[in-house]
Design an enzyme around this catalytic site. Sequence first.
Site, PDB file in Angstrom:
ATOM      1  N   LYS A 180      36.171 -21.119  68.313  1.00 35.24           N
ATOM      2  CA  LYS A 180      35.138 -22.047  68.792  1.00 35.24           C
ATOM      3  C   LYS A 180      35.659 -22.874  69.974  1.00 35.24           C
ATOM      4  O   LYS A 180      34.916 -23.162  70.919  1.00 35.24           O
ATOM      5  CB  LYS A 180      34.696 -22.948  67.634  1.00 35.24           C
ATOM      6  N   LYS A 248      34.432 -34.002  72.698  1.00 35.51           N
ATOM      7  CA  LYS A 248      35.276 -33.833  71.502  1.00 35.51           C
ATOM      8  C   LYS A 248      35.831 -32.410  71.410  1.00 35.51           C
ATOM      9  O   LYS A 248      37.008 -32.188  71.133  1.00 35.51           O
ATOM     10  CB  LYS A 248      34.425 -34.193  70.275  1.00 35.51           C
TER      11      LYS A 248
HETATM   12  P1  NAP Z   1      24.379 -34.411  64.976  1.00 31.64           P
HETATM   13  O1  NAP Z   1      22.968 -34.132  65.379  1.00 31.64           O
HETATM   14  O2  NAP Z   1      25.049 -35.641  65.473  1.00 31.64           O
HETATM   15  O3  NAP Z   1      24.398 -34.353  63.360  1.00 31.64           O
HETATM   16  C1  NAP Z   1      25.482 -34.740  62.572  1.00 31.64           C
HETATM   17  C2  NAP Z   1      24.914 -35.181  61.227  1.00 31.64           C
HETATM   18  O4  NAP Z   1      25.982 -35.531  60.357  1.00 31.64           O
HETATM   19  C3  NAP Z   1      24.019 -36.410  61.360  1.00 31.64           C
HETATM   20  O5  NAP Z   1      22.827 -36.185  60.632  1.00 31.64           O
HETATM   21  C4  NAP Z   1      24.848 -37.506  60.725  1.00 31.64           C
HETATM   22  O6  NAP Z   1      24.075 -38.525  60.118  1.00 31.64           O
HETATM   23  C5  NAP Z   1      25.613 -36.742  59.684  1.00 31.64           C
HETATM   24  N1  NAP Z   1      26.805 -37.460  59.253  1.00 31.64           N
HETATM   25  C6  NAP Z   1      27.813 -37.950  60.029  1.00 31.64           C
HETATM   26  N2  NAP Z   1      28.757 -38.513  59.261  1.00 31.64           N
HETATM   27  C7  NAP Z   1      28.341 -38.368  57.976  1.00 31.64           C
HETATM   28  C8  NAP Z   1      28.866 -38.766  56.715  1.00 31.64           C
HETATM   29  N3  NAP Z   1      30.020 -39.423  56.639  1.00 31.64           N
HETATM   30  N4  NAP Z   1      28.168 -38.459  55.612  1.00 31.64           N
HETATM   31  C9  NAP Z   1      26.998 -37.806  55.681  1.00 31.64           C
HETATM   32  N5  NAP Z   1      26.422 -37.400  56.842  1.00 31.64           N
HETATM   33  C10 NAP Z   1      27.097 -37.697  57.968  1.00 31.64           C
HETATM   34  O7  NAP Z   1      25.328 -33.205  65.385  1.00 31.64           O
HETATM   35  P2  NAP Z   1      24.952 -31.647  65.542  1.00 31.64           P
HETATM   36  O8  NAP Z   1      24.548 -31.388  66.942  1.00 31.64           O
HETATM   37  O9  NAP Z   1      24.108 -31.208  64.401  1.00 31.64           O
HETATM   38  O10 NAP Z   1      26.435 -31.027  65.409  1.00 31.64           O
HETATM   39  C11 NAP Z   1      27.105 -30.893  64.151  1.00 31.64           C
HETATM   40  C12 NAP Z   1      28.358 -30.079  64.378  1.00 31.64           C
HETATM   41  O11 NAP Z   1      27.998 -28.793  64.905  1.00 31.64           O
HETATM   42  C13 NAP Z   1      29.324 -30.712  65.408  1.00 31.64           C
HETATM   43  O12 NAP Z   1      30.649 -30.459  65.023  1.00 31.64           O
HETATM   44  C14 NAP Z   1      28.982 -29.968  66.694  1.00 31.64           C
HETATM   45  O13 NAP Z   1      30.073 -29.957  67.583  1.00 31.64           O
HETATM   46  C15 NAP Z   1      28.625 -28.589  66.159  1.00 31.64           C
HETATM   47  N6  NAP Z   1      27.704 -27.780  66.974  1.00 31.64           N
HETATM   48  C16 NAP Z   1      26.574 -28.337  67.533  1.00 31.64           C
HETATM   49  C17 NAP Z   1      25.725 -27.526  68.300  1.00 31.64           C
HETATM   50  C18 NAP Z   1      24.475 -28.078  68.977  1.00 31.64           C
HETATM   51  O14 NAP Z   1      23.908 -27.383  69.847  1.00 31.64           O
HETATM   52  N7  NAP Z   1      24.006 -29.260  68.617  1.00 31.64           N
HETATM   53  C19 NAP Z   1      25.988 -26.173  68.456  1.00 31.64           C
HETATM   54  C20 NAP Z   1      27.114 -25.632  67.833  1.00 31.64           C
HETATM   55  C21 NAP Z   1      27.958 -26.444  67.093  1.00 31.64           C
HETATM   56  P3  NAP Z   1      23.210 -39.575  60.986  1.00 31.64           P
HETATM   57  O15 NAP Z   1      21.857 -38.917  61.073  1.00 31.64           O
HETATM   58  O16 NAP Z   1      23.200 -40.808  60.202  1.00 31.64           O
HETATM   59  O17 NAP Z   1      23.896 -39.723  62.323  1.00 31.64           O
END
Ligand code: NAP
Length: 302
Positions: A180, A248
Amino acid sequence: MTTDGFVPAGTEIGFVGLGIMGEPMARNLLRAGYSLKVHNRSRPALDRLVSEGATAAHSPAEVADGADVAITMLPDSPDVEAVVTGDDGIAASLTGGSVLIDMSTISPVMTRRLAASLAARDITMLDAPVSGGQQGAIDGALSIMVGGDKFVFEACRPIFEHLGKSITLVGESGAGQVTKACNQAIVAGTIQIVAEALTLASRSGVDPATVREALLGGFASSKILEVHGKRILDRQFDPGFKVRLHEKDLKIALETAADARVPLFTTALLKQLLTCLVAQGHGERDHSALALLTEELAGAAA
Ligand code: NAP
């Protein structure tokens, strides 16, 4: 969970992290017939999934209680560490023989550390980060790159098949996260070069939308020219994938490279560009906002 390559539809799955990616991924598992318990820090996504048939859990420990498989989809390494090993964490209630699949993008070093501590309690961890963005998550068409035990990977394949189309066991624990990191370096570099090309076109008095159309038919075509090029032209900088998460990811790539003594000149520059964007207050925007910086440095109004 059985480890004979079959995860029955009644398998209990716990899912933590219902953000841009986690919510549609959890929804796909629910629709596939798995019994799903969900937990998130904030409520709205949790409530939506509960209204569709999931069970709400108040803590990661509660999510993992009775689960055969726990899945995490969280922002960064400290988040995964806290959710897995913290007070009321997943590790407190997962039992021997169960599996933790971390689908977040985190450090391979942290991954191996967590996998080793869980292995001591007969819990197997797979690192299974994904590529394909929000649309790939919604469509169940992600690319999933996995590190960990081959036997457990094969047992979990039916779960992966509801989330992704390209599913590859790359190697042992941490190998998925290393893959990744490679992916994220390529994606950032490609977005940046698309941003530069479209800025070059417009500053040279040529319509960038027509340039994109022309290039999509040739050797410079790419998914990123198609998707992020269009975002840049349409000024659509709502995430998608957040700038701060891509920053990150390049930090992880550079740390991994430092451990392997590999110089990553371009990745280091891209990391600095993303840091500039975060410092300018663009951390929550889509990573195609790299174009804003290029335009600003070129002296053009965004
Ligand atoms: P995101 O929208 O910021 O979602 C992260 C989620 O985790 C949020 O709902 C957050 O809650 C929750 N969270 C954080 N800390 C927590 C805790 N301690 N306990 C429970 N829930 C918690 O991020 P995302 O875009 O979905 O990305 C998630 C992962 O996938 C990351 O590592 C990212 O690098 C990877 N990724 C993302 C993409 C993309 O296109 N977005 C693609 C591939 C990989 P809140 O709602 O309260 O903030």
